[in-house]
Design an enzyme around this catalytic site. Sequence first.
Site, PDB file in Angstrom:
ATOM      1  N   ASP A  84      14.780   3.281   4.389  1.00 15.22           N
ATOM      2  CA  ASP A  84      13.882   2.515   3.506  1.00 15.22           C
ATOM      3  C   ASP A  84      14.643   1.899   2.338  1.00 15.22           C
ATOM      4  OD1 ASP A  84      11.885   3.421   5.143  1.00 15.22           O
ATOM      5  OD2 ASP A  84      10.518   3.964   3.516  1.00 15.22           O
TER       6      ASP A  84
ATOM      7  N   ALA B 191      10.280   2.990  -2.201  1.00 15.22           N
ATOM      8  CA  ALA B 191      11.619   2.394  -2.340  1.00 15.22           C
ATOM      9  C   ALA B 191      11.526   1.058  -3.076  1.00 15.22           C
ATOM     10  CB  ALA B 191      12.247   2.191  -0.959  1.00 15.22           C
ATOM     11  N   ALA B 192      10.473   0.283  -2.808  1.00 13.84           N
ATOM     12  CA  ALA B 192      10.348  -1.035  -3.442  1.00 13.84           C
ATOM     13  C   ALA B 192      10.075  -0.885  -4.937  1.00 13.84           C
ATOM     14  CB  ALA B 192       9.236  -1.841  -2.770  1.00 13.84           C
TER      15      ALA B 192
ATOM     16  N   GLY C  37       3.886   3.480   5.284  1.00 12.90           N
ATOM     17  CA  GLY C  37       5.018   3.098   6.125  1.00 12.90           C
ATOM     18  C   GLY C  37       5.638   1.765   5.761  1.00 12.90           C
ATOM     19  N   LEU C  38       5.280   1.204   4.604  1.00 17.70           N
ATOM     20  CA  LEU C  38       5.805  -0.121   4.243  1.00 17.70           C
ATOM     21  C   LEU C  38       6.792  -0.071   3.079  1.00 17.70           C
ATOM     22  CD1 LEU C  38       2.658  -2.421   4.708  1.00 17.70           C
ATOM     23  CD2 LEU C  38       4.455  -1.854   6.344  1.00 17.70           C
ATOM     24  N   GLY C  39       7.283   1.112   2.769  1.00 21.37           N
ATOM     25  CA  GLY C  39       8.384   1.207   1.812  1.00 21.37           C
ATOM     26  C   GLY C  39       7.978   1.063   0.355  1.00 21.37           C
ATOM     27  N   SER C  40       6.739   1.425   0.039  1.00 23.53           N
ATOM     28  CA  SER C  40       6.255   1.244  -1.336  1.00 23.53           C
ATOM     29  C   SER C  40       7.126   1.986  -2.369  1.00 23.53           C
ATOM     30  CB  SER C  40       4.786   1.694  -1.382  1.00 23.53           C
ATOM     31  OG  SER C  40       4.475   2.330  -2.558  1.00 23.53           O
TER      32      SER C  40
ATOM     33  N   PRO D 227       0.830  -1.211   0.000  1.00 23.54           N
ATOM     34  CA  PRO D 227       0.000   0.000   0.000  1.00 23.54           C
ATOM     35  C   PRO D 227       0.869   1.268   0.000  1.00 23.54           C
ATOM     36  CG  PRO D 227      -0.147  -1.146   2.118  1.00 23.54           C
ATOM     37  CD  PRO D 227       0.631  -2.035   1.194  1.00 23.54           C
TER      38      PRO D 227
HETATM   39  O1  PMV Z   1       8.615   5.580   4.999  1.00 17.94           O
HETATM   40  P1  PMV Z   1       8.145   5.359   6.385  1.00 17.94           P
HETATM   41  O2  PMV Z   1       6.784   5.859   6.688  1.00 17.94           O
HETATM   42  O3  PMV Z   1       8.421   3.963   6.866  1.00 17.94           O
HETATM   43  O4  PMV Z   1       9.052   6.275   7.353  1.00 17.94           O
HETATM   44  C1  PMV Z   1      10.420   6.166   7.400  1.00 17.94           C
HETATM   45  C2  PMV Z   1      10.886   6.332   8.772  1.00 17.94           C
HETATM   46  C3  PMV Z   1      11.081   7.745   9.299  1.00 17.94           C
HETATM   47  O5  PMV Z   1      12.048   7.584  10.322  1.00 17.94           O
HETATM   48  C4  PMV Z   1       9.795   8.295   9.894  1.00 17.94           C
HETATM   49  C5  PMV Z   1      11.593   8.709   8.242  1.00 17.94           C
HETATM   50  C6  PMV Z   1      12.996   8.419   7.756  1.00 17.94           C
HETATM   51  O6  PMV Z   1      13.388   9.013   6.746  1.00 17.94           O
HETATM   52  O7  PMV Z   1      13.722   7.635   8.381  1.00 17.94           O
END
Ligand code: PMV
Length: 320
Positions: A150, A108-109, A103-106, A99
């Site tokens: 990420d 970057a993936a 917060g699950l790295g979409s 999704p």
């Molecule tokens: O991309 P997310 O939502 O998993 O957030 C990354 C983690 C944070 O520490 C909030 C931001 C970062 O750049 O490290």
Amino acid sequence: MPDPVPLAVGHAPGKFILCGEHAVVYGRPAIAAPLFELQAQATVYPDRECLVVAADIDRRVRVAAAPADDPFARIVRLVCAELERPLPSWRIEVSSEIPIASGLGSGAAIATATARGLLAAFGAALPVERLSALVYEVEKLHHGTPSGIDNTVVVYGRPVWFVRGQAPEPFRVGGSLHLLVGDTGIASPTRLAVGDVRRGWEADRGRYETLFDDMGGLVIRARACIEAGDAAGLGTLLDENQALLVELGVSSPELDRLVGAARVAGALGAKLSGGGRGGNMIALVAPGSERAVGAALLAAGAKRLTGAELAGEPSWHAAG
Ligand code: PMV
């Protein structure tokens, strides 16, 4: 007409942050792991020009004409520049089970899968740290000032101990640890939560630095628990981390509800994971309580559950 035979396919996993998010932006350590259960994929076909097609989100990007801040075009240009190749006449079809803004790295993936598909189609390879550096450039378009966690965990494809600006450290996972990832279903761009934390830090550095120190301290203890296979100890630390994230102002009523429900149902510990305010939470579960915790999360409003495992391997995955 049958589908043309693809030239190559690239994959990359999602990720979750076990502990240390936000403080990691300010130089403290964090621990993250790949989420192999959710994947992004990029399939490369011959075409008349260089295109990225993301049918799931209705995007069709002509790379030569796309603006500099288009993330799909950016990773293609970066890979071609790295290999000193002109844009190829290929269509890269991108899809993802991860999704978006959760917060699950979409981001970057998808960038990593695209880069891997392209590299394979070119018959080329990159050292893992170079690929991670290219994906970091795309992360900057999504997040502004990302820590780099990420792209690192998605590209390296194994649990990492991460400190901003340093090479990631692999570490031993002493016993396999089971987690459930629960999605609030609320999209929450990381950029917003990170920006609010930045404003809070600027207004009251003393208070925020203390919170970040406390988070960094518990991440160090969490690593010791993971290496020792101490799931109960790790669970307590995840709960502590959540309390600090609440103080930081990045939780939300929906996240609090899921975290509370997981604990009542017997989770060893639970916390939000990633930027917060929405997105996903994680619950560490003992093998016998997985079903009860999953049912409690769904009853408390989780829109999707994904099982995850923290398991170590002796060496880095080959990537690129
Ligand atoms: O991309 P997310 O939502 O998993 O957030 C990354 C983690 C944070 O520490 C909030 C931001 C970062 O750049 O490290």
